[in-house]
Motif scaffolding. Sequence first.
Motif, mmCIF file in Angstrom:
data_model
loop_
_atom_site.group_PDB
_atom_site.id
_atom_site.type_symbol
_atom_site.label_atom_id
_atom_site.label_comp_id
_atom_site.label_asym_id
_atom_site.label_seq_id
_atom_site.Cartn_x
_atom_site.Cartn_y
_atom_site.Cartn_z
ATOM 1 N N GLY A 1 45.290 29.601 25.589
ATOM 2 C CA GLY A 1 45.101 29.222 26.978
ATOM 3 C C GLY A 1 43.617 29.225 27.281
ATOM 4 N N VAL A 2 43.044 28.048 27.534
ATOM 5 C CA VAL A 2 41.608 27.919 27.786
ATOM 6 C C VAL A 2 41.394 27.921 29.301
ATOM 7 N N PHE A 3 40.499 28.766 29.782
ATOM 8 C CA PHE A 3 40.347 28.934 31.219
ATOM 9 C C PHE A 3 38.881 28.981 31.625
ATOM 10 N N ARG A 4 38.659 28.706 32.895
ATOM 11 C CA ARG A 4 37.349 28.860 33.524
ATOM 12 C C ARG A 4 37.429 30.096 34.424
ATOM 13 N N VAL A 5 36.498 31.006 34.277
ATOM 14 C CA VAL A 5 36.430 32.187 35.135
ATOM 15 C C VAL A 5 35.694 31.808 36.416
ATOM 16 N N TRP A 6 36.335 32.044 37.545
ATOM 17 C CA TRP A 6 35.708 31.748 38.831
ATOM 18 C C TRP A 6 35.190 33.008 39.519
ATOM 19 N N GLN A 7 35.836 34.131 39.266
ATOM 20 C CA GLN A 7 35.451 35.374 39.940
ATOM 21 C C GLN A 7 35.837 36.548 39.050
ATOM 22 N N GLY A 8 35.038 37.608 39.097
ATOM 23 C CA GLY A 8 35.349 38.794 38.306
ATOM 24 C C GLY A 8 34.911 38.662 36.861
ATOM 25 N N THR A 9 35.202 39.690 36.082
ATOM 26 C CA THR A 9 34.822 39.729 34.666
ATOM 27 C C THR A 9 36.049 40.065 33.833
ATOM 28 N N ILE A 10 36.320 39.250 32.830
ATOM 29 C CA ILE A 10 37.440 39.497 31.916
ATOM 30 C C ILE A 10 36.885 40.107 30.640
ATOM 31 N N ARG A 11 37.432 41.259 30.273
ATOM 32 C CA ARG A 11 37.016 41.947 29.046
ATOM 33 C C ARG A 11 38.213 42.104 28.130
ATOM 34 N N ARG A 12 37.919 42.333 26.872
ATOM 35 C CA ARG A 12 39.012 42.660 25.944
ATOM 36 C C ARG A 12 39.726 43.915 26.430
ATOM 37 N N ASP A 13 41.039 43.906 26.293
ATOM 38 C CA ASP A 13 41.924 44.991 26.738
ATOM 39 C C ASP A 13 42.170 44.974 28.248
ATOM 40 N N THR A 14 41.606 43.964 28.971
ATOM 41 C CA THR A 14 41.935 43.806 30.391
ATOM 42 C C THR A 14 43.406 43.432 30.525
ATOM 43 N N GLN A 15 44.056 43.934 31.594
ATOM 44 C CA GLN A 15 45.416 43.505 31.914
ATOM 45 C C GLN A 15 45.346 42.415 32.968
ATOM 46 N N LEU A 16 45.983 41.282 32.691
ATOM 47 C CA LEU A 16 45.970 40.150 33.611
ATOM 48 C C LEU A 16 47.389 39.731 33.961
ATOM 49 N N PHE A 17 47.518 39.144 35.139
ATOM 50 C CA PHE A 17 48.783 38.555 35.583
ATOM 51 C C PHE A 17 48.650 37.041 35.576
ATOM 52 N N ILE A 18 49.784 36.361 35.390
ATOM 53 C CA ILE A 18 49.830 34.906 35.433
ATOM 54 C C ILE A 18 50.463 34.489 36.748
ATOM 55 N N ASP A 19 49.723 33.708 37.557
ATOM 56 C CA ASP A 19 50.185 33.278 38.872
ATOM 57 C C ASP A 19 50.596 34.494 39.697
ATOM 58 N N ASP A 20 51.813 34.464 40.253
ATOM 59 C CA ASP A 20 52.263 35.595 41.058
ATOM 60 C C ASP A 20 53.244 36.472 40.284
ATOM 61 N N GLY A 21 53.242 36.361 38.962
ATOM 62 C CA GLY A 21 54.129 37.178 38.148
ATOM 63 C C GLY A 21 53.764 38.651 38.227
ATOM 64 N N ARG A 22 54.739 39.498 38.014
ATOM 65 C CA ARG A 22 54.502 40.939 38.107
ATOM 66 C C ARG A 22 54.455 41.617 36.735
ATOM 67 N N LYS A 23 54.599 40.811 35.686
ATOM 68 C CA LYS A 23 54.528 41.363 34.334
ATOM 69 C C LYS A 23 53.163 41.023 33.736
ATOM 70 N N PRO A 24 52.302 42.013 33.517
ATOM 71 C CA PRO A 24 50.955 41.714 33.014
ATOM 72 C C PRO A 24 50.953 41.477 31.503
ATOM 73 N N PHE A 25 49.884 40.869 31.035
ATOM 74 C CA PHE A 25 49.665 40.794 29.592
ATOM 75 C C PHE A 25 48.289 41.375 29.302
ATOM 76 N N LYS A 26 48.110 41.854 28.097
ATOM 77 C CA LYS A 26 46.864 42.482 27.693
ATOM 78 C C LYS A 26 46.014 41.489 26.911
ATOM 79 N N VAL A 27 44.734 41.399 27.264
ATOM 80 C CA VAL A 27 43.808 40.508 26.560
ATOM 81 C C VAL A 27 43.409 41.190 25.256
ATOM 82 N N GLY A 28 44.165 40.898 24.195
ATOM 83 C CA GLY A 28 43.859 41.507 22.900
ATOM 84 C C GLY A 28 42.646 40.886 22.240
ATOM 85 N N HIS A 29 42.535 39.561 22.361
ATOM 86 C CA HIS A 29 41.400 38.839 21.776
ATOM 87 C C HIS A 29 40.915 37.828 22.800
ATOM 88 N N LEU A 30 39.601 37.760 22.941
ATOM 89 C CA LEU A 30 38.971 36.844 23.878
ATOM 90 C C LEU A 30 38.055 35.927 23.076
#
Length: 679
Positions: A305-334
């Motif tokens: 999934g290729v994305f443009r960051v508009w706000q904030g900082t994404i780091r490895r091991d960050t937990q992110l949500f997709i849209d309004d989903g309530r199940k996060p995923f962990k950024v294992g590799h960036l």
Amino acid sequence: MSYNTENIRNIALAGHAGSGKTTLFEALLHAGGVIQIQGSVERGTTQSDTDSQEKARGHSIDSSIAGIDRAHCHINLIDTAGYADFRGATLASFAAVETVAIVVNAINGIEYGTRRMMERAKERGLARVLVVNKIDFEGARLGMLVDALREEFGSECLPVNLPAQGGKLVLDCFFHRNGTTDFSSLAEAHQRILDQVVEINESVMGTYLDTGEASLTPEQLHDAFEQCLREGHLVPICFVSARNGAGVNELLELADKLLPNPTEGNPPPFLNAENQPIDVSADPAKHVVADVFKIVNDPFVGKLGVFRVWQGTIRRDTQLFIDDGRKPFKVGHLFRLNAKTHVEIDQAIPGDIAAVAKIEEIHFDAVLHDSHDEDRIHLAPLRFPQPMFGLALEPKHKGQEQKLSQALLRLSEEDPCFRMEHHKELNETVIRGLSDLHLKVMLERMKERYGVEVVTHPPRIAYRETIAGHAEGHHRHKKQTGGAGQFGEVFLRVEPLNRGSGFEFVDAVKGGVIPGQFLPAIEKGVRQAMESGAVAGFPLQDLRVTVYDGKYHPVDSKEVAFVSAGKKAFLDAVSKAHPIVLEPIVDVEVAIPESNVGDVTGGLAGKRARILGTDTQRGGELVIKAQAPLAELTDYPTELKAMTGGRGRYSLDLSHYEPVPLPVQRQLSEAWKPKVEED
């Protein structure tokens, strides 16, 4: 290189096919020190055209991303496809950049793709730069081309550099004024662009008028220049030769010194759940907001999934949500995409373009965020052309149905203009794209990547049905089976809506004659009938249904009874409301040699087309604009090829739906009746 958001430049290379975008992409990477040897499109050695289909055809099909680190900035560069057949990935990249560099072929001048990309970039509020390529080619009349660009796109189009020595050299005319070029003096060009830049900013204009140009600082000129780009008051014209390297370093310098960074571009059009605009700032300390603009199914690292960051900082091991989903995923590799390679990185800041791998739930246009409390944020959708070309298909070998479905799903994830449909009533799988070439490439990819071969045939045209008048309908559903029965009675009325309005369901029941819990069942029955059609088996649209009366039984009334009553009452009303069949009408643009204009216009007229006008291009090419029923264009690729000796090309965009001629409606209705009787 370590950099901050202010040092980032995000630029998409767009334009007509054959303008030299991929060669320019190579030249920029070479000049920026990313690659040691510049690749060749002809030899299939470029950084961006890595797909086997791209190498075989000699042109880009998908977009490619690479980063260039300079002393004072980091440039994210996106090479996009020029052919209208693959416009989906090109337009998707516009969601990730502040600037679109529209590459113009100095020999062919303004072409169809030039206009379209200028329109779309302007529509999105992006800074635009016109990059005139191939300035060293024989036959390039650059002075005339500048005049044509200004006439076509406005007086805000002005050169910021000029060619010299027959395209072997490019001279800056924004900061400098001395020197002779091929068609204009630097002093004249310098004065024109300076006047254009300073007039938009009152403070800078005052300083300029009072004390002259010498008193303006580089910072003041930069701010005014950036404001001009942001507001569309200036479209710089730059000259390059990707072949000999002239102007390439100057283009990088322009990006470094004058093009907007992520804090200077127009604010991205983010919306909340109620589609109201919200502020998203390029602040690395705020919570994360990133938009997925590209999906890649990579055979080695899985789904990217290729994305443009508009706000904030994404780091490895960050937990992110997709849209309004309530199940996060962990950024294992960036990852940072660098053309052919993926480079692992520790973090991505606002303005960065990065990717995550092996997240199955991620999808095109998804918004990634890190807040449990975040409402549904989405980026205002880009306007993509409707995929109008269709092919019905089935696997060539039995037992591959599931494999076919999975392959089509993967391909549709990657291309926003490639769609898969399954029509239950026909048990028919249909793929839709922007042209016959688009679909041919997708089927070849499917065979190559997933080992699935198919048999194809023309699909049914996507007709629709609606009503032309008002009417009322009624049905009483009553069924007794020995035990508890079924009972539901519905009175409703139907009325037409404006074309394109869709469907409205109105509850006008009074006095509790139908309890509120049964209204969804009635709507369900109505929608079932709408899907099945009433005249020729095509979905109904553009109408309002108002339920105003009925009856129920305290024991026998059930949901299933009101589903049936609603469906049949609706069909009763539609049958009396002058139902009609609608057909898709498409905007057609056909580019042909002038010598073929008689044959082509005559052929279109024979297809119930309305000729809207013609437009003469450089090089003796003519563009015919028309509107025609899609049903009449099934074999048009073959016909156009035969009429023009393979030199013609065309594009389609959905315009609207309108009623079919009465003989066509009778024919469609007669073809549908035997199936209904059989069912």
